[in-house]
Scaffold this motif. Structure first.
Motif, short mmCIF file in Angstrom:
data_model
loop_
_atom_site.label_atom_id
_atom_site.label_comp_id
_atom_site.label_asym_id
_atom_site.label_seq_id
_atom_site.Cartn_x
_atom_site.Cartn_y
_atom_site.Cartn_z
N TYR A 21 13.29 -11.69 2.21
CA TYR A 21 12.94 -11.84 0.80
C TYR A 21 11.54 -11.33 0.50
O TYR A 21 10.95 -11.68 -0.52
N ALA A 22 11.01 -10.51 1.39
CA ALA A 22 9.70 -9.88 1.18
C ALA A 22 9.87 -8.36 1.25
O ALA A 22 10.54 -7.85 2.15
N TRP A 23 9.26 -7.67 0.28
CA TRP A 23 9.34 -6.20 0.26
C TRP A 23 7.93 -5.62 0.37
O TRP A 23 6.98 -6.13 -0.22
N SER A 24 7.82 -4.56 1.15
CA SER A 24 6.57 -3.82 1.28
C SER A 24 6.92 -2.33 1.37
O SER A 24 8.08 -1.97 1.64
N PRO A 25 5.96 -1.45 1.16
CA PRO A 25 6.26 -0.01 1.17
C PRO A 25 6.90 0.49 2.46
O PRO A 25 7.63 1.49 2.43
N ASP A 26 6.67 -0.20 3.58
CA ASP A 26 7.28 0.27 4.83
C ASP A 26 8.79 0.01 4.89
O ASP A 26 9.46 0.48 5.81
N SER A 59 0.56 -0.97 -2.51
CA SER A 59 0.07 -0.06 -1.47
C SER A 59 -1.27 -0.50 -0.90
O SER A 59 -1.66 -0.05 0.18
N LYS A 60 -1.99 -1.38 -1.61
CA LYS A 60 -3.30 -1.83 -1.13
C LYS A 60 -3.14 -2.87 -0.02
O LYS A 60 -2.20 -3.65 -0.02
N SER A 61 -4.08 -2.86 0.89
CA SER A 61 -4.04 -3.82 2.00
C SER A 61 -5.16 -4.84 1.83
O SER A 61 -6.28 -4.49 1.45
N ASN A 62 -4.84 -6.08 2.08
CA ASN A 62 -5.85 -7.15 1.99
C ASN A 62 -5.63 -8.14 3.13
O ASN A 62 -5.55 -9.34 2.94
N ASP A 168 -2.97 0.47 -10.36
CA ASP A 168 -4.31 1.05 -10.54
C ASP A 168 -5.39 -0.02 -10.69
O ASP A 168 -6.55 0.30 -10.94
N THR A 169 -5.02 -1.29 -10.56
CA THR A 169 -5.98 -2.39 -10.64
C THR A 169 -6.25 -2.94 -9.23
O THR A 169 -5.75 -2.41 -8.24
N SER A 170 -6.99 -4.03 -9.17
CA SER A 170 -7.28 -4.64 -7.87
C SER A 170 -6.15 -5.51 -7.36
O SER A 170 -6.21 -6.01 -6.23
N ALA A 171 -5.10 -5.72 -8.16
CA ALA A 171 -3.96 -6.53 -7.73
C ALA A 171 -3.27 -5.86 -6.54
O ALA A 171 -3.11 -4.63 -6.52
N TYR A 172 -2.87 -6.65 -5.55
CA TYR A 172 -2.29 -6.06 -4.34
C TYR A 172 -1.00 -6.74 -3.88
O TYR A 172 -0.29 -6.21 -3.02
N LEU A 173 -0.68 -7.90 -4.44
CA LEU A 173 0.47 -8.66 -3.95
C LEU A 173 1.02 -9.52 -5.09
O LEU A 173 0.26 -9.95 -5.97
N ALA A 174 2.33 -9.78 -5.05
CA ALA A 174 2.94 -10.64 -6.07
C ALA A 174 4.09 -11.42 -5.44
O ALA A 174 4.70 -10.99 -4.46
N LYS A 175 4.36 -12.57 -6.03
CA LYS A 175 5.48 -13.39 -5.56
C LYS A 175 6.05 -14.16 -6.74
O LYS A 175 5.39 -14.33 -7.78
N VAL A 176 7.30 -14.61 -6.58
CA VAL A 176 7.96 -15.41 -7.60
C VAL A 176 8.71 -16.54 -6.92
O VAL A 176 9.26 -16.38 -5.83
N ALA A 177 8.71 -17.70 -7.56
CA ALA A 177 9.40 -18.86 -7.00
C ALA A 177 10.91 -18.71 -7.19
O ALA A 177 11.38 -18.26 -8.23
N THR A 178 11.65 -19.07 -6.17
CA THR A 178 13.11 -19.08 -6.27
C THR A 178 13.57 -20.37 -6.95
O THR A 178 12.75 -21.19 -7.36
#
Length: 390
Positions: A21-26, A59-62, A168-178
């Motif tokens: 349930y997690a997606w990343s560019p890879d 795409s940003k890494s933190n 294009d902002t500093s945001a790098y990650l998002a999540k939503v509650a199931t």
């Protein structure tokens, strides 16, 4: 420790290779973001204790280093002790009969609410100091969406984070509650957009503008990851506001822009970032653009309009019936007298006699009746002779 474990669960995204349930560019090669969002919708995934969140990474890494993890652990321990003390003080204030329920201007006595809020404000300021001292300054914008809207809002946020305006902002990650394990009426799904520094007003403002202008989304506020780690929410017994108190300082992204420090706690509510008028204007621009786009879809292109017009003319011309040939005009008949050389004048006279009306048959009867009427009138006009007396 338990707090660090909670931090891992709440604010650190799991590995996409072990958590479906997690997606990343890879994962793009095996599952595109669009396919991922279609397959795992928050309104359709129910938490059974193992899948409380659906994640999407930009795409940003933190990533956290081991050193940073130790600092955050120290911050959580220190903040937890402070929160415990504040909660006890707030409880004592509630039960202290010497503190009046209402303030008294004459005596200067403060109410329970005023004393309690002063203690909470001091605690909020100390939590900010702990956060900055240990470099535990990350946080997230919070968005709440009902079950019938969460899929659309989540898809918009995730897509924007990966390949849209939020990228294009500093945001790098998002999540939503199931969905919760037990159904709850009027349940609101929380969506979090992670940012590296909750005290960077410039970066915070940029994200808010994107959400309002580009997506028509109004978030509720910014919350520090430290607050999440120590369990501060809107229902906490301490009464501390769950949105982070801010110490405005120099923006690391723009060293020429500085913000004055303030001892008074300032919460990162929307109106603390942008004035109400600008928030409304940005949303109005979004909906105006949206309505214009809808109207544009209804109007056909000039080429298609010309084609449709020509086709309509062809159909109209083929549907019209052929014009009927005009009938020849009939020549008027000539009079018999003019064409017949053998016709006589007597015939013409006879024809005139036929046109004369016949004599009235009852003329003699009417004259006789009239004569009788006249004689009666004369008789009535003559004086009658007196009868002889007997």
């Amino acid at each position: 420790m338990a707090e660090d474990k909670k931090l891992e669960v709440e604010d650190a995204s799991p590995q996409s290779s072990t958590y479906p349930y997690a997606w990343s560019p890879d994962r793009e090669s095996e599952l595109s973001l669009a396919q991922f969002l279609t397959k795992y919708k928050p309104s359709m995934v129910q938490d059974d204790g193992t899948k409380p969140w659906i994640w999407a990474r930009g795409s940003k890494s933190n990533s956290r280093t081991d050193e940073q993890a130790k600092k955050e652990e120290s911050a959580v321990g220190e903040a937890t002790e402070l929160l415990k003390e504040v909660t006890e003080k707030v409880e004592k204030i509630k039960n202290d009969s010497s503190i009046p329920v209402r303030s008294n201007k004459k005596t200067g006595a403060k109410s329970k609410k005023e004393v309690r809020e002063a203690e909470q404000a001091t605690a909020s300021e100390k939590l900010k100091e702990i956060s900055i001292k240990h470099g535990f300054i990350g946080g997230k914008w919070l968005i709440f969406a009902p079950s019938d809207r969460v899929d659309v809002v989540w898809s918009t946020v995730a897509t924007s984070l990966v390949s849209g305006p939020l990228a294009d902002t500093s945001a790098y990650l998002a999540k939503v509650a199931t969905c919760p394990q037990n159904e709850m009426p009027h349940y609101q799904h929380v969506i979090c957009i992670y940012i590296p520094d909750v005290y960077d007003k410039e970066a915070i403002t940029e994200i808010l503008r994107v959400l309002l202008r580009q997506h028509g989304i109004t978030p509720s506020g910014v919350k520090s990851n430290l607050y999440t780690s120590i369990g501060v929410d809107s229902k906490h017994a301490s009464g501390i506001q769950s949105t982070v108190g801010l110490r405005l300082r120099e923006s690391p992204h723009n060293p020429h822009t500085s913000y004055p420090n303030s001892r008074a706690p300032q919460t990162w509510k929307n109106t603390a970032v942008l004035p109400d008028a600008e928030i409304k204007a940005l949303k109005d621009e979004y909906f105006s653009t949206l309505n214009a786009a809808k109207e544009g879809k209804k109007e056909p292109s000039p080429e298609k309009a010309n084609k449709d017009e020509n086709e309509a003319k062809d159909v109209e011309s083929s549907a019209k019936p052929a014009k009927a040939k005009p009938k020849p005009k009939l020549k008027p008949k000539k009079k018999a007298g003019a064409d017949d050389p053998f016709a006589s004048d007597d015939d013409d006279a006879g024809s005139d006699d036929k046109l004369k009306p016949p004599p009235e048959r009852n003329a003699s009867k009417r004259s006789a009746a009239a004569a009788d009427d006249d004689s009666d009138d004369e008789a009535e006009s003559k004086p009658q002779k007196k009868r002889a007396r007997a």
